[in-house]
Design a protein around this motif. Structure first.
Motif, PDB file in Angstrom:
ATOM      1  N   ALA A  36       0.717  -1.163  -0.012  1.00 22.71           N
ATOM      2  CA  ALA A  36       0.131  -0.019  -0.062  1.00 22.71           C
ATOM      3  C   ALA A  36       0.901   1.304   0.064  1.00 22.71           C
ATOM      4  N   ARG A  37       0.306   2.299  -0.525  1.00 24.06           N
ATOM      5  CA  ARG A  37       1.062   3.701  -0.385  1.00 24.06           C
ATOM      6  C   ARG A  37       0.641   4.179   0.962  1.00 24.06           C
ATOM      7  N   LEU A  38       1.877   4.752   1.797  1.00 22.49           N
ATOM      8  CA  LEU A  38       1.855   5.360   3.102  1.00 22.49           C
ATOM      9  C   LEU A  38       1.905   6.903   3.082  1.00 22.49           C
TER      10      LEU A  38
ATOM     11  N   LEU B 118     -11.848  12.138   4.403  1.00 18.94           N
ATOM     12  CA  LEU B 118     -11.316  13.603   4.416  1.00 18.94           C
ATOM     13  C   LEU B 118     -10.412  13.590   5.454  1.00 18.94           C
ATOM     14  N   HIS B 119      -8.833  14.218   4.961  1.00 20.67           N
ATOM     15  CA  HIS B 119      -7.733  14.336   5.687  1.00 20.67           C
ATOM     16  C   HIS B 119      -6.837  15.243   5.478  1.00 20.67           C
ATOM     17  N   LEU B 120      -5.990  15.620   5.920  1.00 17.99           N
ATOM     18  CA  LEU B 120      -4.818  16.666   5.789  1.00 17.99           C
ATOM     19  C   LEU B 120      -3.546  15.736   5.461  1.00 17.99           C
ATOM     20  N   THR B 121      -2.951  15.739   4.387  1.00 19.36           N
ATOM     21  CA  THR B 121      -1.566  14.907   4.157  1.00 19.36           C
ATOM     22  C   THR B 121      -0.441  15.783   4.758  1.00 19.36           C
ATOM     23  N   LEU B 122       0.258  15.505   5.577  1.00 21.69           N
ATOM     24  CA  LEU B 122       1.569  15.785   6.295  1.00 21.69           C
ATOM     25  C   LEU B 122       2.738  15.654   5.362  1.00 21.69           C
ATOM     26  N   ARG B 123       2.788  14.204   4.934  1.00 24.84           N
ATOM     27  CA  ARG B 123       3.855  14.024   4.100  1.00 24.84           C
ATOM     28  C   ARG B 123       3.517  12.597   3.573  1.00 24.84           C
ATOM     29  N   PHE B 124       3.589  12.645   2.216  1.00 30.80           N
ATOM     30  CA  PHE B 124       3.431  11.180   1.192  1.00 30.80           C
ATOM     31  C   PHE B 124       4.594  10.595   1.145  1.00 30.80           C
ATOM     32  N   VAL B 125       4.576   9.354   1.682  1.00 29.62           N
ATOM     33  CA  VAL B 125       5.753   8.419   1.701  1.00 29.62           C
ATOM     34  C   VAL B 125       5.607   7.456   0.449  1.00 29.62           C
TER      35      VAL B 125
ATOM     36  N   THR C  13      10.638  17.395  -2.918  1.00 23.81           N
ATOM     37  CA  THR C  13      10.851  18.393  -3.323  1.00 23.81           C
ATOM     38  C   THR C  13       9.881  19.768  -3.645  1.00 23.81           C
ATOM     39  N   ARG C  14       8.529  19.196  -3.355  1.00 20.30           N
ATOM     40  CA  ARG C  14       7.533  20.179  -3.476  1.00 20.30           C
ATOM     41  C   ARG C  14       7.249  20.903  -2.036  1.00 20.30           C
ATOM     42  N   ASP C  15       6.855  22.217  -2.020  1.00 18.62           N
ATOM     43  CA  ASP C  15       6.475  22.868  -1.033  1.00 18.62           C
ATOM     44  C   ASP C  15       5.475  22.023  -0.145  1.00 18.62           C
TER      45      ASP C  15
ATOM     46  N   LEU D 148     -13.487  18.000  -2.938  1.00 20.37           N
ATOM     47  CA  LEU D 148     -14.079  17.590  -3.928  1.00 20.37           C
ATOM     48  C   LEU D 148     -12.871  17.101  -5.237  1.00 20.37           C
ATOM     49  N   ARG D 149     -13.131  16.029  -5.879  1.00 21.46           N
ATOM     50  CA  ARG D 149     -12.293  15.702  -6.839  1.00 21.46           C
ATOM     51  C   ARG D 149     -13.198  15.706  -8.350  1.00 21.46           C
ATOM     52  N   LYS D 150     -12.727  15.819  -9.466  1.00 18.27           N
ATOM     53  CA  LYS D 150     -13.274  16.055 -10.745  1.00 18.27           C
ATOM     54  C   LYS D 150     -14.008  17.023 -10.924  1.00 18.27           C
TER      55      LYS D 150
ATOM     56  N   GLU E 203      -5.067   2.418  -0.600  1.00 15.32           N
ATOM     57  CA  GLU E 203      -5.432   1.570  -2.032  1.00 15.32           C
ATOM     58  C   GLU E 203      -6.402   2.275  -2.531  1.00 15.32           C
ATOM     59  N   THR E 204      -5.931   2.175  -4.068  1.00 14.14           N
ATOM     60  CA  THR E 204      -6.847   2.779  -5.220  1.00 14.14           C
ATOM     61  C   THR E 204      -7.796   1.760  -5.431  1.00 14.14           C
ATOM     62  N   ARG E 205      -9.290   2.137  -5.225  1.00 20.16           N
ATOM     63  CA  ARG E 205     -10.371   1.466  -5.612  1.00 20.16           C
ATOM     64  C   ARG E 205     -11.170   2.106  -6.726  1.00 20.16           C
TER      65      ARG E 205
ATOM     66  N   GLY F 153     -12.789   4.937  -5.350  1.00 19.55           N
ATOM     67  CA  GLY F 153     -12.148   6.079  -4.592  1.00 19.55           C
ATOM     68  C   GLY F 153     -10.979   5.254  -3.871  1.00 19.55           C
ATOM     69  N   ALA F 154     -10.357   6.199  -3.270  1.00 14.69           N
ATOM     70  CA  ALA F 154      -9.211   5.725  -2.398  1.00 14.69           C
ATOM     71  C   ALA F 154      -9.564   4.912  -1.098  1.00 14.69           C
ATOM     72  N   LEU F 155      -9.160   3.773  -0.862  1.00 19.49           N
ATOM     73  CA  LEU F 155      -9.592   3.365   0.420  1.00 19.49           C
ATOM     74  C   LEU F 155      -8.383   3.591   1.459  1.00 19.49           C
TER      75      LEU F 155
HETATM   76  P1  ATP Z   1      -6.147   7.921  -5.588  1.00 14.97           P
HETATM   77  O1  ATP Z   1      -4.611   8.414  -5.854  1.00 14.97           O
HETATM   78  O2  ATP Z   1      -6.069   6.326  -5.397  1.00 14.97           O
HETATM   79  O3  ATP Z   1      -6.858   8.632  -6.375  1.00 14.97           O
HETATM   80  P2  ATP Z   1      -5.422   9.408  -3.172  1.00 14.97           P
HETATM   81  O4  ATP Z   1      -4.765  10.328  -4.000  1.00 14.97           O
HETATM   82  O5  ATP Z   1      -6.213   9.977  -2.272  1.00 14.97           O
HETATM   83  O6  ATP Z   1      -6.296   8.591  -4.095  1.00 14.97           O
HETATM   84  P3  ATP Z   1      -2.745   8.724  -2.756  1.00 14.97           P
HETATM   85  O7  ATP Z   1      -2.252   8.760  -3.993  1.00 14.97           O
HETATM   86  O8  ATP Z   1      -2.196   7.197  -1.945  1.00 14.97           O
HETATM   87  O9  ATP Z   1      -4.362   8.362  -2.523  1.00 14.97           O
HETATM   88  O10 ATP Z   1      -2.415   9.885  -1.979  1.00 14.97           O
HETATM   89  C1  ATP Z   1      -2.596   9.855  -0.323  1.00 14.97           C
HETATM   90  C2  ATP Z   1      -2.620  11.261   0.316  1.00 14.97           C
HETATM   91  O11 ATP Z   1      -1.318  11.767  -0.314  1.00 14.97           O
HETATM   92  C3  ATP Z   1      -3.368  12.069  -0.654  1.00 14.97           C
HETATM   93  O12 ATP Z   1      -3.859  13.135   0.442  1.00 14.97           O
HETATM   94  C4  ATP Z   1      -2.814  12.856  -1.873  1.00 14.97           C
HETATM   95  O13 ATP Z   1      -3.359  13.963  -2.004  1.00 14.97           O
HETATM   96  C5  ATP Z   1      -1.535  12.783  -1.141  1.00 14.97           C
HETATM   97  N1  ATP Z   1      -0.330  12.675  -2.271  1.00 14.97           N
HETATM   98  C6  ATP Z   1      -0.275  11.717  -3.289  1.00 14.97           C
HETATM   99  N2  ATP Z   1       0.724  11.948  -3.758  1.00 14.97           N
HETATM  100  C7  ATP Z   1       1.526  12.853  -3.289  1.00 14.97           C
HETATM  101  C8  ATP Z   1       2.788  13.594  -3.572  1.00 14.97           C
HETATM  102  N3  ATP Z   1       3.503  13.189  -4.608  1.00 14.97           N
HETATM  103  N4  ATP Z   1       3.064  14.585  -2.766  1.00 14.97           N
HETATM  104  C9  ATP Z   1       2.409  15.169  -1.853  1.00 14.97           C
HETATM  105  N5  ATP Z   1       1.270  14.238  -1.576  1.00 14.97           N
HETATM  106  C10 ATP Z   1       0.911  13.426  -2.110  1.00 14.97           C
END
Ligand code: ATP
Ligand code: MG
Length: 191
Positions: free
Chosen positions: A11-13, A48-55, A125-127, A135-137, A165-167, A170-172
Motif C-alpha cells: 500500500a502507499r503510506l 477527509l484528511h490533511l496529508t502531512l507527508r506522502f511516503v 521537493t515540493r513545498d 471535491l475531485r473531478k 489503496e486505489t479502488r 475512490g481511495a480506501l
Molecule cells: P488515488 O490516488 O487512489 O486517487 P489518493 O490520491 O487520495 O487516491 P494517494 O495517491 O495514495 O491516494 O495519496 C494519499 C494522500 O497523499 C492524498 O492526500 C494525496 O493527495 C497525497 N499525495 C499523493 N501523492 C503525493 C505527492 N507526490 N506529494 C504530496 N502529496 C501526495
C-alpha cells in the motif's frame, strides 16, 4: 498499490491529520452548501484528511523505521482554523485550508520530512501545501484560491500513519498507527 519483485502488494503510506467528527461535519457542510454549485465527486466524510507527508509504497523495514521516528516526534498540540477554500484547477481538486499555517503544523511537517529522510527516503521537493481535498473531478465554478469561509476550529491532538489503496469507488484509507502530539519538555507530574 504497487507489486514488488516478489509479487507482494504494498500500500502507499502517508502521514496525515484526520479531522474529528465536528470538523468533518463542517467540511461536509462546505461540500454540500458553499460548494453546491460545483460539479464533482464529494470525498466521503471518513476519507477527509490533511496529508502531512506522502511516503508512497515502502518495504516493511522502512515502514518500521518511520514508525519509530514518528514515535519520537515532539510537537505541542495546536489549533487549526480551517478558514479558506481554494482549488487546484489542473488537478480538478477543490480544497479547504488555512490562511496562515500555525508554526506547530509546519514543525510537524518538517519533523516528518526529517523522519523520512532519516529512514533513507529521498527529500520531498515540493513545498508543503496543507489542505483537505473536498471535491475531485471538479471542473466548473471552482472557488478562487483563498476564498474566506467561517472558520472551522480543529484542536489537533494527534497525527497518523495511513495506507491507501486505489479502488474504483475512490481511495480506501486505513489508519495504521496514531501518535499523540506532546511538547518536548513535559513538566514532571507534581513538579
Ligand atoms: P488515488 O490516488 O487512489 O486517487 P489518493 O490520491 O487520495 O487516491 P494517494 O495517491 O495514495 O491516494 O495519496 C494519499 C494522500 O497523499 C492524498 O492526500 C494525496 O493527495 C497525497 N499525495 C499523493 N501523492 C503525493 C505527492 N507526490 N506529494 C504530496 N502529496 C501526495
Ligand atoms: Mg493520488
Amino acid at each position: 498499490m504497487v507489486s514488488n519483485a516478489d509479487g507482494a502488494v504494498r500500500a502507499r503510506l502517508f502521514f496525515a491529520l484526520w479531522p474529528p467528527p465536528e470538523v468533518v461535519r463542517g467540511l461536509r457542510r462546505l461540500q454540500v452548501r458553499e460548494l453546491a454549485q460545483v460539479p464533482g465527486r464529494r470525498i466521503d466524510p471518513e476519507r477527509l484528511h490533511l496529508t502531512l507527508r506522502f511516503v508512497g509504497p515502502v518495504a516493511a523495514p522502512v515502514a518500521d523505521c518511520l514508525r519509530r521516528a514518528a514515535a519520537a516526534v515532539r510537537i505541542s498540540p495546536f489549533t487549526l482554523h480551517i478558514d479558506r477554500l481554494g482549488a487546484f484547477p489542473r488537478a480538478k481538486v477543490v480544497w479547504a485550508g488555512v490562511a496562515r499555517p500555525p508554526p506547530e503544523l509546519l514543525a510537524l511537517a518538517a519533523a516528518l520530512e526529517a523522519a523520512c529522510q532519516g529512514c533513507g527516503l529521498p527529500a520531498e521537493t515540493r513545498d508543503f501545501a496543507p489542505h483537505l481535498t473536498l471535491l475531485r473531478k471538479a471542473h466548473r465554478h471552482l472557488p478562487r484560491t483563498d476564498t474566506p469561509i467561517e472558520p472551522l476550529v480543529w484542536p489537533v491532538t494527534e497525527f497518523v500513519l495511513a495506507a491507501s489503496e486505489t479502488r474504483p469507488e475512490g481511495a480506501l484509507y486505513r489508519i495504521l498507527a496514531r501518535w499523540p502530539l506532546r511538547p518536548s519538555a513535559e513538566k514532571p507530574v507534581g513538579g
